[in-house]
Design an enzyme around this catalytic site. Sequence first.
Site, PDB file in Angstrom:
ATOM      1  CE  LYS A 104      15.526  -1.919   3.835  1.00 19.01           C
ATOM      2  NZ  LYS A 104      14.640  -2.902   3.157  1.00 19.01           N
ATOM      3  CD  GLN A 125      13.794   0.965  -3.499  1.00 17.22           C
ATOM      4  OE1 GLN A 125      13.021   0.460  -4.288  1.00 17.22           O
ATOM      5  NE2 GLN A 125      13.385   1.499  -2.364  1.00 17.22           N
ATOM      6  CE  LYS A 128      10.798   4.561  -4.291  1.00 20.51           C
ATOM      7  NZ  LYS A 128       9.881   3.396  -4.379  1.00 20.51           N
ATOM      8  CE  LYS A 140      11.194  -3.229  -5.567  1.00 14.15           C
ATOM      9  NZ  LYS A 140      10.673  -2.328  -4.535  1.00 14.15           N
ATOM     10  N   GLY A 179       9.552  -6.359   1.581  1.00 13.03           N
ATOM     11  CA  GLY A 179       8.431  -6.831   0.785  1.00 13.03           C
ATOM     12  C   GLY A 179       8.081  -5.857  -0.329  1.00 13.03           C
ATOM     13  CG  ASP A 180       7.390  -4.312  -4.492  1.00 11.95           C
ATOM     14  OD1 ASP A 180       7.683  -3.141  -4.219  1.00 11.95           O
ATOM     15  OD2 ASP A 180       6.809  -4.638  -5.541  1.00 11.95           O
ATOM     16  CB  THR A 224       4.166   2.685   1.022  1.00 11.63           C
ATOM     17  OG1 THR A 224       5.286   1.865   1.356  1.00 11.63           O
ATOM     18  CG2 THR A 224       4.343   3.224  -0.381  1.00 11.63           C
ATOM     19  CG  ASN A 255      -0.171  -3.613   3.110  1.00 17.40           C
ATOM     20  OD1 ASN A 255      -1.271  -3.895   3.570  1.00 17.40           O
ATOM     21  ND2 ASN A 255       0.940  -4.215   3.480  1.00 17.40           N
ATOM     22  CB  SER A 392      12.431  -0.547   5.143  1.00 16.77           C
ATOM     23  OG  SER A 392      11.340  -1.349   4.776  1.00 16.77           O
TER      24      SER A 392
END
Length: 460
Positions: A104, A125, A128, A140, A179-180, A224, A255, A392
């Site tokens: 993820k 990640q 996290k 990622k 998304g990123d 976030t 964002n 997410s």
Amino acid sequence: MKVMETGEENQTRIVKDFVNRLFNSVQIHNPNEWEFQQAVKEVLDSLIPVLEKNPLYINQAVLERMIEPERMITFRVPWVDDKGNVKVNRGYRVQFSSAIGPYKGGLRFHPSVNASIIKFLGFEQIFKNSLTGQPIGGGKGGSDFDPKGKSDLEIMRFCQSFMTELSRHIGPDVDVPAGDIGVGAKEIGYMFGQYKKIKGAYEAGVLTGKGIGYGGSLGRKEATGYGTVYFVEEMLKDQGLGFKDSTVVVSGSGNVSIYAMEKAIQFGAKVVACSDSSGYIYDQNGINLDTVKQLKEVKNARISEYIKEHQDAIYQEGCSGIWTIPCDIALPCATQNELSQEAATMLVSNGVKAVGEGANMPSTQEAVNTFIAHNVLFAPAKAANAGGVAVSALEMAQNSSRLAWTLEEVDMKLQGIMKDIYSKSMKASKDYDAPGNLVVGANIAGFLKVAEAMIDQGII
């Protein structure tokens, strides 16, 4: 006369030697991948006390296995621009760890994207995602494609080509991108449509960050930024402080930045500065968030346009100067390594009380060391900005159960997750003799869950 080592000192030396050898190996096998090396070094240094108490992690080569991705995928992305010219970009997906769930992590479309950045983001990640308490592993991806200045048709054609290759490697129970930077609801929509066409099936859980009308979650866009503020508020509360009546500086205006500003203002703070890649604005009266949203979410304009509507505000070219503005709380929310040691020293001299990382690794290691040395409350990215991936995961849960939760339900769950991350990180820092050091605490708390799962599952 030679002083003999105690057993404990000998064990510490052995572990430090192991960590140094392992990091040297990472440097040799990942040359010129500075961002990845930086992320690995921070984690390894934090884990020394864990390895002293639990030599099984060394004997089972847990770190060697964790540092090496399970899979690194690089692929060509050909597409056609509006003039009929064929363009080629490079795509990436790193599937780092599936010990506690499917891979993820987001997709980043930006000219700076390379293997080092993707690997650093994917490695972070792992920890996290573990901290969120959700069953998701670390991954990622992205491309060096730049969506800025491209038409919607060009972006659509690129996204379709990108997904044509990526679709071979993902799935709701395999790998779930989101998304990123450079990838919002529009890009996710184009990729989801292409995935659906290729697979001939409506697998809503294959991507997160989708539009609300086809399986997206309320609150994902805000998650976030809101999550960063929720985490920092918990950190402040432990010291009898809070956002109320505080002056805040936030870098970025995407964002993460917009919704960090929104929540900080709701908590009673005055946000006086924000930025984009061209420069920053300072408004001593407090940033007008409606204007920023209009510029960035509607017009896709530069932040410099803000001063046309707010005559008292000041615009300055360049981004780094934003950290010269005195504030109580700094929230770096733009990009990696944006906050240098020099900037950290300036913030400290101007009396900053707390720093919360909304972006991924936005502070250099030297900057982090400066904050910790001067007793500035510091919320590291892998803990503070985990709200996005947490929601997410909540979107994945809603897709699996074919339910849609209200914004209030999602926000309540997000607040609970961020409070729990803070609690786990603080507890780990105390358990391993670094009380209050949330960098150490977050790394350890995230690591332990993944490490135990890896040992339970054998050498794979």
